[in-house]
Design an enzyme around this catalytic site. Structure first.
Site, PDB file in Angstrom:
ATOM      1  CG  HIS A 236       0.419   6.132  -0.325  1.00 54.79           C
ATOM      2  ND1 HIS A 236      -0.772   6.518  -0.896  1.00 54.79           N
ATOM      3  CD2 HIS A 236       0.102   5.726   0.937  1.00 54.79           C
ATOM      4  CE1 HIS A 236      -1.749   6.340  -0.029  1.00 54.79           C
ATOM      5  NE2 HIS A 236      -1.252   5.847   1.097  1.00 54.79           N
TER       6      HIS A 236
ATOM      7  CG  HIS B 214      -1.679   1.174   1.559  1.00 53.29           C
ATOM      8  ND1 HIS B 214      -3.053   1.250   1.410  1.00 53.29           N
ATOM      9  CD2 HIS B 214      -1.295   2.361   2.078  1.00 53.29           C
ATOM     10  CE1 HIS B 214      -3.464   2.445   1.813  1.00 53.29           C
ATOM     11  NE2 HIS B 214      -2.425   3.148   2.233  1.00 53.29           N
ATOM     12  CD  GLU B 215       2.148   3.239   3.715  1.00 48.43           C
ATOM     13  OE1 GLU B 215       2.280   4.373   3.211  1.00 48.43           O
ATOM     14  OE2 GLU B 215       1.180   2.927   4.437  1.00 48.43           O
TER      15      GLU B 215
ATOM     16  CG  HIS C  17      -5.563   6.872   1.311  1.00 46.76           C
ATOM     17  ND1 HIS C  17      -5.146   7.775   2.255  1.00 46.76           N
ATOM     18  CD2 HIS C  17      -4.819   5.751   1.515  1.00 46.76           C
ATOM     19  CE1 HIS C  17      -4.187   7.216   3.000  1.00 46.76           C
ATOM     20  NE2 HIS C  17      -3.974   5.996   2.559  1.00 46.76           N
TER      21      HIS C  17
END
Ligand code: NAG
Ligand code: NAG
EC number: 3.4.24.-
Length: 261
Positions: A159, A155-156, A165
């Site tokens: 980013h 998930h990071e 998000h």
């Protein structure tokens, strides 16, 4: 109300107290009502903000640069140089697995940086899991706490690649309801809508970039309620088809791994 105030005060005291270290999760328990600890530590992506001593530059797991223009900028390469700080060697396997999760079925690859490569991702210890959004140039950090799972780290990395998000999309109100009264006071920013490219891809409740129902909940009750019956909102076990499609479109490369880097 009283409980929230207590939590806020204790957070403030805790943040000022410089005793925080990598085993802080265990140490927190005596400081908090055990139920509150369970709510706020439920997802490590929320911890960087809650326990960072530089709260002003963090929104949830996204490190906010003073230079807002750079947010969301893609990397000039699909083969990202990375390094792992030796003091998180115990998370190395999870970090490698997270990079593999992102590379699988996308054109993004990772290689260990050499000393001539100045733009790179450095995985380093953190109080939660956190990353900048997009490419800034130079060394940029992905923070990895002991509690970050492979999926949290993936998930990071999304980013880092430039994605915000999913639940902050401008069209999100057609899909989810945000319950403000359940959000920890001061943490409402994490639910703010953000303009950003959606590539005309439909809203994806199951995206690895979507928050779960109780992220930043002050009381264990939902902060996000889906308007459909969704089972896996907030999942951190895989990239969905649309997560992969977004990467393909932002990095302008085929659905599957494109040739040698
Ligand atoms: C972190 O805190 C624990 C428990 O207080 C302690 O045993 C440990 O040595 C500390 N580690 C570091 C790196 O300071
Ligand atoms: C370091 O990486 C760059 C970019 O990938 C490459 O051109 C260069 O040959 C590498 N240098 C060494 C010493 O491996």
């Amino acid at each position: 109300m009283l409980l929230q105030l207590l939590v806020a005060l204790t957070f403030a005291a805790y943040v000022k107290n410089e005793t925080v270290n990598s085993s802080y999760l265990g140490e927190l328990v005596p400081l908090f009502d055990i139920n509150v600890v369970q709510h706020v530590t439920h997802n490590p992506e929320t911890l960087e903000e809650l326990f960072s001593d530089d709260v002003a530059v963090v929104e949830g797991d996204m490190l906010v640069s003073k230079n807002r223009n750079a947010v969301g900028k893609s990397w000039p390469t699909t083969d990202l140089p990375y390094d792992i700080r030796p003091d998180i060697n115990d998370k190395k396997e999870d970090i490698m697995a997270a990079m593999a999760m992102v590379s699988e079925h996308t054109c993004i690859t990772f290689h260990r940086r050499n000393s001539t490569e100045l733009d790179y991702v450095l995985f380093r210890p953190g109080k939660g899991c956190a990353s900048n959004v997009g490419f800034f140039g130079g060394r940029q950090f992905v923070y990895v706490a002991p509690s970050c799972s492979v999926g949290n780290i993936a998930h990071e990395i999304l980013h880092t690649l430039g994605f915000e998000h999913e639940h902050t999309r401008l069209d999100r109100d057609g899909f989810i309801e945000i319950i403000k009264s359940n959000i920890i006071k001061g943490m409402e920013e994490n639910f703010k809508k953000l303009a950003g490219k959606t590539f005309d891809i439909p809203y994806d409740y199951s995206s690895i970039l979507h928050y779960g129902r109780t992220f930043f909940s002050s009381n264990g009750k939902p902060t996000i309620i889906p308007k459909k019956d969704i089972k896996d909102m907030g999942q951190r076990s895989r990239l969905t088809e649309t997560d992969r499609k977004k990467i393909t479109l932002l990095y302008n490369c085929g659905t599957y791994r494109c040739g040698p880097a």
